[in-house]
Design a protein around this motif. Structure first.
Motif, short mmCIF file in Angstrom:
data_model
loop_
_atom_site.label_atom_id
_atom_site.label_comp_id
_atom_site.label_asym_id
_atom_site.label_seq_id
_atom_site.Cartn_x
_atom_site.Cartn_y
_atom_site.Cartn_z
N SER A 1 -30.40 -46.33 -4.84
CA SER A 1 -30.33 -44.77 -4.68
C SER A 1 -28.77 -44.68 -5.39
N GLU A 2 -27.80 -45.46 -5.32
CA GLU A 2 -26.67 -45.38 -5.79
C GLU A 2 -26.31 -45.86 -7.19
N LEU A 3 -27.34 -46.33 -7.89
CA LEU A 3 -26.83 -47.27 -8.92
C LEU A 3 -26.85 -46.15 -10.12
N LYS A 4 -27.59 -45.03 -10.27
CA LYS A 4 -27.34 -44.06 -11.36
C LYS A 4 -25.66 -43.33 -11.35
N ARG A 5 -25.37 -43.10 -10.09
CA ARG A 5 -24.15 -42.29 -9.96
C ARG A 5 -22.97 -43.45 -10.29
N GLU A 6 -23.00 -44.79 -9.94
CA GLU A 6 -22.23 -45.65 -10.15
C GLU A 6 -22.26 -46.02 -11.61
N LYS A 7 -23.37 -46.02 -12.68
CA LYS A 7 -23.31 -46.24 -13.89
C LYS A 7 -22.50 -45.10 -14.57
N LYS A 8 -22.86 -44.01 -14.29
CA LYS A 8 -22.22 -42.71 -14.94
C LYS A 8 -21.06 -42.72 -14.46
N SER A 9 -20.21 -42.91 -13.30
CA SER A 9 -18.85 -42.91 -13.20
C SER A 9 -17.96 -44.05 -13.96
N GLY A 10 -18.80 -45.19 -14.27
CA GLY A 10 -17.84 -46.17 -15.05
C GLY A 10 -18.11 -46.25 -16.42
N LEU A 11 -18.75 -45.27 -17.14
CA LEU A 11 -18.74 -45.00 -18.46
C LEU A 11 -17.48 -44.35 -19.03
N GLN A 12 -16.87 -44.84 -20.21
CA GLN A 12 -15.90 -44.41 -20.77
C GLN A 12 -16.14 -43.28 -22.06
N VAL A 13 -17.09 -43.59 -22.47
CA VAL A 13 -17.44 -42.87 -23.59
C VAL A 13 -18.71 -42.34 -23.56
N HIS A 14 -19.70 -42.85 -23.40
CA HIS A 14 -21.03 -42.61 -23.27
C HIS A 14 -21.45 -41.31 -22.49
N GLY A 15 -22.08 -40.19 -23.07
CA GLY A 15 -22.11 -39.16 -22.00
C GLY A 15 -21.17 -38.28 -21.70
N ARG A 16 -19.90 -38.44 -22.52
CA ARG A 16 -18.57 -37.80 -22.15
C ARG A 16 -18.37 -37.08 -23.55
N THR A 17 -19.11 -36.45 -24.24
CA THR A 17 -18.70 -35.52 -25.45
C THR A 17 -17.85 -34.51 -25.05
N GLY A 18 -16.82 -34.30 -25.78
CA GLY A 18 -15.76 -33.30 -25.65
C GLY A 18 -14.75 -33.59 -24.33
N GLU A 19 -14.81 -34.94 -23.91
CA GLU A 19 -14.00 -35.11 -22.70
C GLU A 19 -12.85 -36.10 -23.70
N ALA A 20 -11.84 -36.20 -22.88
CA ALA A 20 -10.51 -37.36 -23.46
C ALA A 20 -10.99 -38.56 -23.25
N CYS A 21 -10.84 -39.35 -24.26
CA CYS A 21 -10.96 -40.89 -24.40
C CYS A 21 -9.97 -41.20 -23.19
N PRO A 22 -10.43 -42.15 -22.05
CA PRO A 22 -9.60 -42.67 -21.20
C PRO A 22 -8.46 -43.62 -21.74
N VAL A 23 -8.37 -44.26 -22.91
CA VAL A 23 -7.70 -44.98 -23.39
C VAL A 23 -6.52 -44.39 -24.21
#
Length: 298
Positions: free
Chosen positions: A238-260
């Motif tokens: 039940s926790e895996l989807k949230r963990e996956k999303k929180s760990g992504l740097q670019v995928h699914g983050r269109t329009g956000e700032a690159c963390p690098v």
């Protein structure tokens, strides 16, 4: 879509819950999801779950014969591919009574265990149904498993093996090569974006590349997948989807700032999917054309 790291973690979580338990019944609500007919799913009744494993993105519930069965009766494998919108929900107690017409809701199948009637609900969101179930005597009977390339987490998947895969793909775009299950098992849309971002490579770079680039991409593939597995270690399904999303740097983050680098994450959209990337980190600051036959804007 669950990819190798999530399926790997599902194996650990579900194995701890299921191994040694006896199946009371397996009910299929979405008959389109069941891709085999021999043996019938009723053959699972009374069998013991002896292992939970995976083949790329496929989950494999290995079952041994019921007590008192004929000596030499083979194992049966309940194989599951969660596709784009499938998931598994663990139930601590008996299932609720069915509601609505079979196959019309999110519930695709239900595994009920003997004793407390705990078990699994296999669900699929949305109207486009792609989840697939197979009951087979050998996992190789599943066409998708039979076609799988090598698993990138296995010791045999060396940098030399990876180099041969890339060389064989020639001028094919590296994004598509990483996602091709016949070449490398388990990497999908999200983690191919993450691997390429970590390697600072364009998704449209040709797969045949220099030895130094191969080494960099191999290191990024290993660190990205293993890092995701480490973050998910010990988490329940039940926790895996949230963990996956929180760990992504670019995928699914269109329009956000690159963390690098802080540049804006861009997207290229296709007919049935999209990719995300950082122009500064991956394409020399040049945005990619957002159309099916994308190429670097001049």
């Amino acid at each position: 879509m669950p990819e190798l790291p999530e399926v790997h973690s599902l194996v650990a979580d579900l194995g701890a819950r299921l191994v040694g338990r006896t199946i009371a019944r397996f009910d299929v609500s979405s008959f389109a999801a069941l891709k085999t007919f021999d043996p019938p799913v009723s053959a699972l009744t009374g069998r013991t779950i002896s292992a939970v494993t995976r083949h790329g993105k496929f989950l494999d519930f290995v079952t041994s014969p019921a007590s008192g069965a004929d000596v030499g009766e083979p194992e049966l494998h309940l194989v599951l591919h969660l596709a784009r919108a499938g998931w598994i929900r663990w139930r601590e107690g008996p299932p609720p009574p069915p509601s609505g017409r079979p196959g019309k809701g999110a519930l695709a199948a239900r595994l009920v265990l003997e004793g407390d009637e705990a078990g699994l609900d296999i669900t699929e969101a949305g109207t486009k149904k792609s989840l697939a179930l197979y009951l087979v005597r050998d996992p190789a009977e599943v066409p998708g498993i039979a076609r799988l390339g090598p698993d990138p987490l296995e010791p045999e998947f060396t940098e030399e093996v990876f180099a041969r895969i890339l060389s064989g793909a020639g001028r094919a775009q590296i994004k598509g090569v990483l996602r091709n299950q016949g070449l490398i098992a388990g990497v999908g849309n999200a983690y191919s974006d993450e691997i390429l971002h970590a390697a600072r490579m364009s998704p449209f770079k040709p797969a045949a590349m220099s030895p130094d680039e191969v080494a960099s991409l191999y290191a990024s593939l290993q660190s990205t997948l293993r890092g995701a597995i480490d973050r998910a270690d010990g988490l329940a399904a039940s926790e895996l989807k949230r963990e996956k999303k929180s760990g992504l740097q670019v995928h699914g983050r269109t329009g956000e700032a690159c963390p690098v680098c802080g540049d804006t994450v861009r997207q290229v959209t296709y007919a049935d999917s999209s990719l995300q990337y950082c122009p500064t980190c991956q394409t020399g600051g040049k945005p990619l054309a957002d159309r099916v036959l994308s190429r670097l804007l001049k």
